[in-house]
Design an enzyme around this catalytic site. Structure first.
Site, PDB file in Angstrom:
ATOM      1  N   CYS A 121      -6.469   3.509  76.031  1.00  0.00           N
ATOM      2  CA  CYS A 121      -7.030   2.657  74.978  1.00  0.00           C
ATOM      3  C   CYS A 121      -6.737   3.261  73.597  1.00  0.00           C
ATOM      4  O   CYS A 121      -5.575   3.343  73.225  1.00  0.00           O
ATOM      5  CB  CYS A 121      -8.512   2.427  75.231  1.00  0.00           C
ATOM      6  SG  CYS A 121      -9.155   1.003  74.338  1.00  0.00           S
ATOM      7  N   HIS A 159      -8.870   0.699  81.195  1.00  0.00           N
ATOM      8  CA  HIS A 159      -9.673   1.912  81.387  1.00  0.00           C
ATOM      9  C   HIS A 159      -9.843   2.264  82.866  1.00  0.00           C
ATOM     10  O   HIS A 159     -10.828   1.830  83.482  1.00  0.00           O
ATOM     11  CB  HIS A 159     -11.067   1.691  80.790  1.00  0.00           C
ATOM     12  CG  HIS A 159     -11.082   1.659  79.302  1.00  0.00           C
ATOM     13  ND1 HIS A 159     -11.255   2.793  78.552  1.00  0.00           N
ATOM     14  CD2 HIS A 159     -10.972   0.636  78.432  1.00  0.00           C
ATOM     15  CE1 HIS A 159     -11.245   2.470  77.262  1.00  0.00           C
ATOM     16  NE2 HIS A 159     -11.068   1.168  77.165  1.00  0.00           N
ATOM     17  N   GLU A 205     -10.918   4.917  84.104  1.00  0.00           N
ATOM     18  CA  GLU A 205     -12.159   5.694  84.298  1.00  0.00           C
ATOM     19  C   GLU A 205     -13.383   4.789  84.423  1.00  0.00           C
ATOM     20  O   GLU A 205     -14.422   5.223  84.880  1.00  0.00           O
ATOM     21  CB  GLU A 205     -12.328   6.707  83.153  1.00  0.00           C
ATOM     22  CG  GLU A 205     -12.855   6.140  81.843  1.00  0.00           C
ATOM     23  CD  GLU A 205     -11.795   5.425  80.997  1.00  0.00           C
ATOM     24  OE1 GLU A 205     -10.674   5.231  81.495  1.00  0.00           O
ATOM     25  OE2 GLU A 205     -12.111   5.063  79.849  1.00  0.00           O
TER      26      GLU A 205
END
Lengths: 233, 80
Positions: A86, A203, A205
Site C-alpha cells: 500500500c 494488504h 497482512e
C-alpha cells in the site's frame, strides 16, 4: 528469519505486519524507526501502509528521503528482500526501487474492500508458494492505488515477468470492474527486474487469519519464508 | 527571490480530477469547456541573488522531489 518493519510518521499498518510475522508466523520481527540506518542483520524489510508524512505533496514523496530509505536501497542492492504494501508500494516507486507510480483512483473514491487477485507468476520470492494463476481474496484500502507506467515500461515488465498480481473477478478474469482503482492492465503488484523488491496495493497482512475473513494473504509471507529458507540452506 | 512552480500531470497520464471537474463544468452549462487538467501550484521563497544558480537549484528540486518525472511535468517562473 528476521524481518524489519519501518515506521514513518503516519504509518498505520505497522502493528498488523508485526502481528502477522511475529505472532501468526512465529518469526523474529522488529520495528525500524524511519531514522534508523542499522538494518544489516535483517533478511527482509517491510515498508508498511499508512499515510506517511500525511501524504503531502505526493504519496510517499517525503518518506522516500527518510534516512532509513538509504539503508533500504543498500539492502536491496545486495539482492536482499524488500516488500512494500500500500503506502509502502507508493514509497518504493517514489524511491525508484520499483518502476512506475501510483495515481489517484480513477473513481476518485477511497476504496476499502475485498478484491480478488490472480497470482500471475510463481517465479518470485513473494509468490513461490502459490499455485500457478491462483486466485486469492485480499482486501485493499487506498485512495491512490491506480498503478501507472508508460507503455515501454509495461512492455519491459511483461518481458521480464515482473507483474505479480492482477485484479480479477471471482472467475479469475481480468475485467475493468474487478479493479478498485483503474490501474493499467489491472496491475495490483509488481517486482523489480532482479525480483527481490516487491510492491503491492492489497494488504496480505489483513488476510492472514481466519478471524479476519480470509487467510489467502498468507501465501505472500509463506513465499518469502520459503525463499529465505532456500537461500540459507 | 520568489519561485512560482507549476506541476501538471503528463499528457499520457490519467487525470480523473480534471475529468470530474470538466463534467461538473459541463453540467453547469459551460458547453465551451474542453479538457481540464489539474496540477499543483507552489511558491518558494529563495535566499539567492544569482538567477542562473537559483534556476539550476530549482530544476534540481523539481526533479528530485517537487514533481515525479514518471507522471508529471513542471515549469517555474522566478521573480525578484
Amino acid at each position: 528469519m528476521k524481518f524489519g518493519i519501518i515506521q514513518f510518521p503516519g504509518s498505520n499498518c505497522d502493528l498488523d505486519k508485526l502481528w502477522v510475522l511475529q505472532d501468526v508466523l512465529k518469526q523474529e520481527a522488529r520495528y525500524l524507526w524511519h531514522k534508523d540506518t542499522d538494518i544489516g542483520d535483517l533478511d527482509c524489510i517491510v515498508v508498511p501502509g499508512g499515510f506517511s508524512y500525511g501524504d503531502y505533496l505526493r504519496t510517499g514523496s517525503i518518506a522516500r528521503f527518510s534516512p532509513v530509505m538509504k539503508a533500504v536501497a543498500d539492502h536491496a542492492a545486495k539482492g536482499k528482500l524488500v516488500i512494500g504494501i500500500c503506502n509502502g508500494f507508493q514509497i518504493l516507486c517514489e524511491a525508484g526501487l520499483l518502476p512506475g507510480a501510483l495515481l489517484r483512483n480513477r473513481s476518485l473514491q477511497f476504496r476499502c474492500e475485498h478484491t480478488f487477485l490472480r497470482i500471475e507468476t510463481t517465479k518470485s520470492p513473494f509468490t513461490n508458494a502459490a499455485r500457478a494463476k491462483q486466485i486469492v481474496r485480499v482486501p485493499v484500502a487506498h485512495g491512490e492505488g491506480c498503478y501507472f507506467a508508460d507503455e515501454a515500461t509495461i512492455a519491459e515488465m511483461k518481458k521480464n515477468d515482473q507483474i505479480l498480481f492482477r485484479y480479477v473477478d471471482a472467475e479469475g478474469k481480468v475485467v475493468d470492474t474487478a479493479s478498485p482503482n483503474g490501474a493499467v492492465e489491472n496491475i495490483a503488484g509488481i517486482c523489480n527486474k532482479t525480483r527481490n523488491v516487491c510492491g503491492m496495493m492489497p494488504h496480505p497482512e489483513r488476510a492472514s487469519e481466519a478471524a479476519l475473513g480470509s487467510t489467502d494473504g498468507r501465501v505472500v509471507f509463506e513465499s518469502i519464508l520459503n525463499h529465505l529458507r532456500g537461500s540459507k540452506a | 527571490m520568489k519561485a512560482k512552480i507549476y506541476v501538471t500531470p503528463k499528457k499520457a497520464v490519467l487525470d480523473p480530477q480534471g475529468k470530474a471537474v470538466a463534467n461538473a463544468l459541463h453540467s453547469l452549462g459551460y458547453a465551451a469547456v474542453g479538457d481540464v487538467h489539474i496540477g499543483k501550484y507552489m511558491e518558494i521563497e529563495l535566499k539567492a541573488t544569482d538567477q542562473a544558480a537559483a534556476k539550476k537549484q530549482l530544476d534540481e528540486m523539481c526533479h528530485r522531489i517537487l514533481s515525479n518525472p514518471v507522471i508529471e511535468d513542471y515549469r517555474f517562473e522566478l521573480e525578484g
